[in-house]
Design a protein around this motif. Structure first.
Motif, mmCIF file in Angstrom:
data_model
loop_
_atom_site.group_PDB
_atom_site.id
_atom_site.type_symbol
_atom_site.label_atom_id
_atom_site.label_comp_id
_atom_site.label_asym_id
_atom_site.label_seq_id
_atom_site.Cartn_x
_atom_site.Cartn_y
_atom_site.Cartn_z
ATOM 1 N N THR A 151 58.204 34.030 5.963
ATOM 2 C CA THR A 151 57.745 34.928 4.879
ATOM 3 C C THR A 151 56.355 35.685 5.379
ATOM 4 O O THR A 151 56.053 35.518 6.308
ATOM 5 C CB THR A 151 57.549 33.813 3.628
ATOM 6 O OG1 THR A 151 56.095 33.306 3.764
ATOM 7 C CG2 THR A 151 58.450 33.043 3.469
ATOM 8 N N GLU A 152 56.071 36.340 4.272
ATOM 9 C CA GLU A 152 54.746 37.253 4.615
ATOM 10 C C GLU A 152 53.588 36.200 4.466
ATOM 11 O O GLU A 152 52.453 36.949 4.973
ATOM 12 C CB GLU A 152 54.515 38.124 3.283
ATOM 13 C CG GLU A 152 54.264 37.778 2.025
ATOM 14 C CD GLU A 152 55.624 36.910 1.291
ATOM 15 O OE1 GLU A 152 55.189 36.408 0.109
ATOM 16 O OE2 GLU A 152 56.634 37.173 1.734
ATOM 17 N N THR A 154 53.673 33.520 6.810
ATOM 18 C CA THR A 154 53.831 32.742 7.776
ATOM 19 C C THR A 154 52.955 33.227 8.884
ATOM 20 O O THR A 154 52.596 34.374 9.075
ATOM 21 C CB THR A 154 55.314 32.912 8.217
ATOM 22 O OG1 THR A 154 56.056 32.657 7.407
ATOM 23 C CG2 THR A 154 55.582 32.065 9.626
#
Length: 399
Positions: A151-152, A154
């Protein structure tokens, strides 16, 4: 105080280690060059920044990385590498950790890699303030699951190379790196007890982590190797959470000496000596009722073999775990590799033997098996009883 009397002076048992490079037993026999280097630096002052730079050069030469860093342990390396992937070179963010406000703070790891090396791998990740995101199930992980978990938020992904991890249906490292890099996610490889100092970086790892005190034969330390920027960011964590994980001048110098000795080590001669020990044990166990001895390769492809000892309690008159415990309680104590002992097997690892100790191990095996054979009743402690007793013993320290 000499090495001959140090244990006696401290009232410590003279352990014979056939378990391997285990932290609980002191990890490994430190190579002479590292012992000399540690002794030489202890009474001297150095500029630590320059010592770290020298360490970086030596680590880079041996691993093929751009840079390297020495910290307190491989476990510390996991925490600091994760922190580095979250903060980058932002000194203010480094000082704020484990508060990750405003930072990417999710770290991916395969469920089958969430193991314990004496403490949970995922705890080393969480110590940095990161949130652990498991990928797949313990017995099955796929590339699409890894991609779907990114995801953004991570910050990094951790990959564990160890005999402890699930050894089937996991994502291969190169595929793992390819999936992560396609989304700009750096990969940290925990290779604490691995011989291969170059392959993990070649397969795509951004940071590869090793124990300096296992196969390398140095003092307790952790080695971080990778790109210059990632290693720099890991080193900078010494200004924050890494302060409590710092390594002293003796640890750095000792690790460097061990790394330099690795380049000239007679690996073939060591393997031959280990093979003689294995053959000695095979011979002493041959023909013993209920005991099967098999030489098996290392599960993570390190260039070494161990002896797998399978015990049939009905025929041998003793369980595998009772045999392991009696070996450990004897004179001298012989500590075997017993992490799979509930399956009726344990292993003998020859990598940390002092000269002629293989004969001591052979004698102790013969003694305990002969005692069991002559016993009027089977030596068979219920495994659950053994398990609970060991758990209870943990809380008895320091008594």
């Amino acid at each position: 105080m000499t090495e001959q009397n140090i244990r006696a002076a401290l009232n410590l048992r003279p352990v014979v280690n056939v378990s391997g490079t285990m932290t609980a037993l002191g990890a490994s026999i430190v190579v002479p060059g590292a012992v000399d280097a540690v002794s030489a630096i202890l009474t001297q002052f150095v500029e630590m920044g320059d010592l770290y730079r020298r360490a970086s050069t030596v680590i880079a030469e041996l691993t093929g990385a751009e840079a390297g860093f020495v910290t307190a342990s491989c476990s510390a390396g996991i925490t600091l590498a994760v922190a580095a992937c979250m903060t980058g070179p932002d000194l203010a963010a480094i000082e704020r950790l484990p508060d990750t406000t405003g930072l990417k703070d999710e770290v991916l790891i395969q469920s089958g890699h969430m193991v314990s090396y004496g403490a949970p791998v995922e705890q080393a990740i969480r110590l940095a303030g990161a949130r652990v995101v498991p990928v797949g199930q313990a017995t099955s992980a796929h590339a699409y699951q890894l991609a779907g978990a990114i995801t953004e938020r991570t910050a990094a992904a951790v990959y564990v190379v160890s005999h402890h991890v699930v050894d089937y249906a996991q994502i291969p490292l190169k595929v793992f790196c390819d999936v992560c890099h396609a989304r700009g996610v750096p990969v940290i490889v925990d290779a604490a007890s691995e011989y291969d100092l170059t392959g993990f970086l070649k397969d795509g790892a951004d940071l590869a982590l090793y124990s300096g005190h296992k196969f390398l034969g140095g003092p307790t330390s952790g080695i971080v190797a990778g790109s210059k920027e990632r290693v720099r960011d890991t080193y900078l964590q010494n200004r924050g959470i890494g302060r409590g994980m710092k390594v002293g001048k003796e640890g750095i110098v000792g690790a460097l000496a061990a790394l330099q000795a690795w380049k000239s080590r007679d690996h073939a001669g060591i393997r031959a000596r280990e093979r003689r020990a294995l053959d000695c044990w095979v011979e002493v166990l041959a023909g013993r009722p209920g005991v099967t001895a098999t030489i098996v390769p290392d599960p993570t492809n390190n260039p070494l073999d161990r002896l797998k000892v399978a015990v049939d309690p009905q025929t041998a008159n003793i369980t595998a775990w009772d045999l392991a415990d009696r070996l450990a309680a004897g004179d001298p104590p012989v500590i075997v590799r017993d992490h799979e002992v509930e399956h009726g097997t344990f292993f003998l690892d020859p990598c940390n033997l002092h000269p002629d100790e293989e004969f001591t191990v052979a004698r102790r095996l013969a003694e305990e098996l002969e005692t069991a054979r002559k016993s009027n009743t089977p030596i068979a402690t219920p495994f659950v009883e053994r398990l609970l007793a060991r758990e209870a013993a943990i809380l008895k320290w320091p008594d």
